[in-house]
Design an enzyme around this catalytic site. Structure first.
Site, PDB file in Angstrom:
ATOM      1  N   LYS A 164     126.425  70.162 -19.035  1.00  5.87           N
ATOM      2  CA  LYS A 164     126.964  68.923 -18.454  1.00  5.87           C
ATOM      3  C   LYS A 164     127.784  69.212 -17.188  1.00  5.87           C
ATOM      4  O   LYS A 164     127.612  68.558 -16.159  1.00  5.87           O
ATOM      5  CB  LYS A 164     127.827  68.234 -19.524  1.00  5.87           C
ATOM      6  CG  LYS A 164     128.812  67.221 -19.020  1.00  5.87           C
ATOM      7  CD  LYS A 164     128.295  65.820 -19.089  1.00  5.87           C
ATOM      8  CE  LYS A 164     129.249  64.881 -18.385  1.00  5.87           C
ATOM      9  NZ  LYS A 164     128.788  63.546 -18.291  1.00  5.87           N
TER      10      LYS A 164
ATOM     11  N   LYS B 166     137.289  64.515 -13.051  1.00  9.88           N
ATOM     12  CA  LYS B 166     137.506  65.160 -14.365  1.00  9.88           C
ATOM     13  C   LYS B 166     136.454  66.254 -14.577  1.00  9.88           C
ATOM     14  O   LYS B 166     136.777  67.378 -14.946  1.00  9.88           O
ATOM     15  CB  LYS B 166     137.410  64.103 -15.488  1.00  9.88           C
ATOM     16  CG  LYS B 166     137.425  64.716 -16.877  1.00  9.88           C
ATOM     17  CD  LYS B 166     137.123  63.723 -17.987  1.00  9.88           C
ATOM     18  CE  LYS B 166     136.963  64.485 -19.311  1.00  9.88           C
ATOM     19  NZ  LYS B 166     136.659  63.633 -20.455  1.00  9.88           N
TER      20      LYS B 166
ATOM     21  N   LEU C  57     135.766  60.827 -27.286  1.00  6.89           N
ATOM     22  CA  LEU C  57     137.201  60.795 -26.975  1.00  6.89           C
ATOM     23  C   LEU C  57     137.481  61.282 -25.554  1.00  6.89           C
ATOM     24  O   LEU C  57     136.637  61.919 -24.924  1.00  6.89           O
ATOM     25  CB  LEU C  57     137.937  61.660 -28.003  1.00  6.89           C
ATOM     26  CG  LEU C  57     137.885  61.099 -29.444  1.00  6.89           C
ATOM     27  CD1 LEU C  57     138.193  62.162 -30.488  1.00  6.89           C
ATOM     28  CD2 LEU C  57     138.831  59.908 -29.571  1.00  6.89           C
ATOM     29  N   PRO C  58     138.695  61.012 -25.045  1.00  6.64           N
ATOM     30  CA  PRO C  58     138.962  61.289 -23.631  1.00  6.64           C
ATOM     31  C   PRO C  58     138.985  62.760 -23.208  1.00  6.64           C
ATOM     32  O   PRO C  58     138.549  63.074 -22.110  1.00  6.64           O
ATOM     33  CB  PRO C  58     140.360  60.674 -23.402  1.00  6.64           C
ATOM     34  CG  PRO C  58     140.527  59.665 -24.485  1.00  6.64           C
ATOM     35  CD  PRO C  58     139.767  60.193 -25.657  1.00  6.64           C
TER      36      PRO C  58
ATOM     37  N   THR D  94     133.173  64.501 -23.188  1.00  7.38           N
ATOM     38  CA  THR D  94     133.070  65.562 -22.186  1.00  7.38           C
ATOM     39  C   THR D  94     134.379  66.338 -22.222  1.00  7.38           C
ATOM     40  O   THR D  94     135.440  65.777 -21.906  1.00  7.38           O
ATOM     41  CB  THR D  94     132.878  64.964 -20.777  1.00  7.38           C
ATOM     42  OG1 THR D  94     131.691  64.172 -20.773  1.00  7.38           O
ATOM     43  CG2 THR D  94     132.744  66.065 -19.730  1.00  7.38           C
TER      44      THR D  94
HETATM   45  P1  NAD Z   1     137.620  55.317 -22.784  1.00  5.53           P
HETATM   46  O1  NAD Z   1     138.999  55.681 -22.343  1.00  5.53           O
HETATM   47  O2  NAD Z   1     137.054  53.994 -22.466  1.00  5.53           O
HETATM   48  O3  NAD Z   1     137.516  55.504 -24.393  1.00  5.53           O
HETATM   49  C1  NAD Z   1     138.187  56.482 -25.128  1.00  5.53           C
HETATM   50  C2  NAD Z   1     138.631  55.829 -26.436  1.00  5.53           C
HETATM   51  O4  NAD Z   1     139.242  56.828 -27.248  1.00  5.53           O
HETATM   52  C3  NAD Z   1     139.669  54.714 -26.222  1.00  5.53           C
HETATM   53  O5  NAD Z   1     139.211  53.523 -26.842  1.00  5.53           O
HETATM   54  C4  NAD Z   1     140.914  55.274 -26.884  1.00  5.53           C
HETATM   55  O6  NAD Z   1     141.723  54.266 -27.489  1.00  5.53           O
HETATM   56  C5  NAD Z   1     140.334  56.204 -27.921  1.00  5.53           C
HETATM   57  N1  NAD Z   1     141.250  57.244 -28.379  1.00  5.53           N
HETATM   58  C6  NAD Z   1     142.096  58.010 -27.653  1.00  5.53           C
HETATM   59  N2  NAD Z   1     142.758  58.850 -28.469  1.00  5.53           N
HETATM   60  C7  NAD Z   1     142.314  58.613 -29.719  1.00  5.53           C
HETATM   61  C8  NAD Z   1     142.621  59.147 -30.997  1.00  5.53           C
HETATM   62  N3  NAD Z   1     143.516  60.126 -31.144  1.00  5.53           N
HETATM   63  N4  NAD Z   1     141.976  58.647 -32.070  1.00  5.53           N
HETATM   64  C9  NAD Z   1     141.053  57.653 -31.949  1.00  5.53           C
HETATM   65  N5  NAD Z   1     140.737  57.097 -30.763  1.00  5.53           N
HETATM   66  C10 NAD Z   1     141.353  57.568 -29.678  1.00  5.53           C
HETATM   67  O7  NAD Z   1     136.682  56.497 -22.240  1.00  5.53           O
HETATM   68  P2  NAD Z   1     135.084  56.485 -22.100  1.00  5.53           P
HETATM   69  O8  NAD Z   1     134.705  56.049 -20.726  1.00  5.53           O
HETATM   70  O9  NAD Z   1     134.504  55.813 -23.292  1.00  5.53           O
HETATM   71  O10 NAD Z   1     134.797  58.042 -22.176  1.00  5.53           O
HETATM   72  C11 NAD Z   1     134.762  58.752 -23.398  1.00  5.53           C
HETATM   73  C12 NAD Z   1     134.213  60.144 -23.124  1.00  5.53           C
HETATM   74  O11 NAD Z   1     132.917  60.027 -22.554  1.00  5.53           O
HETATM   75  C13 NAD Z   1     135.054  60.956 -22.133  1.00  5.53           C
HETATM   76  O12 NAD Z   1     135.115  62.295 -22.577  1.00  5.53           O
HETATM   77  C14 NAD Z   1     134.281  60.808 -20.833  1.00  5.53           C
HETATM   78  O13 NAD Z   1     134.492  61.896 -19.944  1.00  5.53           O
HETATM   79  C15 NAD Z   1     132.855  60.777 -21.342  1.00  5.53           C
HETATM   80  N6  NAD Z   1     131.884  60.118 -20.435  1.00  5.53           N
HETATM   81  C16 NAD Z   1     132.181  58.904 -19.882  1.00  5.53           C
HETATM   82  C17 NAD Z   1     131.239  58.296 -19.041  1.00  5.53           C
HETATM   83  C18 NAD Z   1     131.514  56.945 -18.413  1.00  5.53           C
HETATM   84  O14 NAD Z   1     130.755  56.535 -17.527  1.00  5.53           O
HETATM   85  N7  NAD Z   1     132.554  56.229 -18.835  1.00  5.53           N
HETATM   86  C19 NAD Z   1     130.012  58.924 -18.781  1.00  5.53           C
HETATM   87  C20 NAD Z   1     129.730  60.133 -19.392  1.00  5.53           C
HETATM   88  C21 NAD Z   1     130.675  60.725 -20.229  1.00  5.53           C
END
Ligand code: NAD
Length: 289
Positions: free
Chosen positions: A168, A243, A64-65, A93
């Protein structure tokens, strides 16, 4: 195993698909319909309510975000709804303090839980080659490990609750700092009349060598293929680096530790993002130097 997966975005979508490929029955939930449709195509059973997705699950995985959302999802839809004895894994994260709080609340509600943030971007999530840094008890780690192995190439126990998040953000603070340092060195070398390739050939076998230079060079046409060779598209977005630097600065304040270079890196990435570059790869900061 029956695994509930909450948060099927850029990262979670590929991770859930890898759990399906490993033979698990995945019960998927996301607020976004498009994310749910993609999960269904990849073989997951989809739900329109997180509380229903966790019913009967042996494990719950979330991606999740941010910390606020993680805290609210676990309290509203997981605790008391997932079977007693389910193992809970948050791979998002988030800040160390919230990770520790949610794991403490999970334990009070009778669950074992780990924080298991990842290193590696969308390609690694899709390819099942993420690195997981895991915080939690030995017993929780042992139960989480095989589930994480189906989504990654390395699973490392970092210590007690919140230690995965701590590892991390310390790692990514260092990455932000040495990327800016590498950019500065290349920009200055060029102003001093050095060819970037020549500087690379020297520094990559000298004491300035580092990952930002030899695996992710911010100068196009130098070193292995990197986002610089693709107009700084793809890769690790500036907004995500920012972030992590913000989370690092919060943790530094709570821990009472001095991080002057981390603070400066956060400020420079803030300025870069404010210039409309949040979607650019973080190595594009070289353009400002
Ligand atoms: P993203 O925004 O693509 O995905 C997040 C998902 O969570 C979305 O599909 C959203 O609809 C869903 N969501 C939000 N609130 C919700 C709720 N209450 N219930 C159910 N679903 C809900 O983000 P991402 O890139 O997939 O990143 C997710 C996590 O991974 C973050 O914490 C980010 O910091 C971490 N991360 C991302 C990357 C990257 O390269 N994208 C790398 C390492 C870590």
């Amino acid at each position: 195993m029956k695994i509930a997966f909450i948060g099927l975005g850029n990262m979670g979508g590929g991770m859930a698909a890898n759990l399906v490929k490993a033979g698990h029955e995945v019960h998927a939930f996301d607020l976004a319909e498009a994310a749910l449709a993609r999960a269904a195509e990849q073989g997951a059973k989809t739900f329109t309510d997180a509380g229903e997705a966790v019913v009967g699950a042996d494990a719950v995985v979330s991606m999740l975000p941010n910390g606020k959302i993680v805290d609210s999802v676990y309290h509203a839809s997981v605790f008391g709804k997932a079977p007693a004895g389910a193992i809970l894994l948050d791979c998002s994260t988030i800040d160390v303090a919230t990770a520790r709080k949610v794991i403490g609340d999970a334990e009070k509600a009778g669950y074992e839980m780990v924080d298991a943030p990842v290193s590696g971007g969308i390609a690694a999530a899709n390819g099942g080659t993420l690195t997981f840094m895991v915080g939690g008890t030995d017993s929780a780690f042992k139960r989480a490990e095989p589930i994480l192995q189906a989504m990654g190439k390395a699973v490392i126990h970092a210590g007690g609750a919140g230690s995965g998040q701590a590892a991390k953000i310390c790692n990514n603070m260092l990455l932000g700092i040495h990327m800016i340092g590498t950019c500065e060195a290349f920009a200055m070398a060029q102003k001093l009349g050095l060819d970037p390739q020549t500087f690379y050939d020297i520094s990559s076998v000298s004491s300035g060598q580092n990952w930002s230079m030899t695996s992710y060079c911010p100068v196009p046409g130098v070193g292995p293929q990197s986002p610089a060779d693709n107009g700084y598209q793809g890769g690790f977005a500036t907004a995500l680096m920012l972030k992590d630097l913000r989370l690092a600065m919060e943790a530094a304040e709570t821990a009472g530790t001095k991080t002057p270079m981390g603070l400066r890196a956060k400020e420079l990435y803030e300025e870069f993002e404010q210039g409309g570059n949040g979607g650019m790869d973080f190595s594009a900061i070289i353009k400002t130097l």
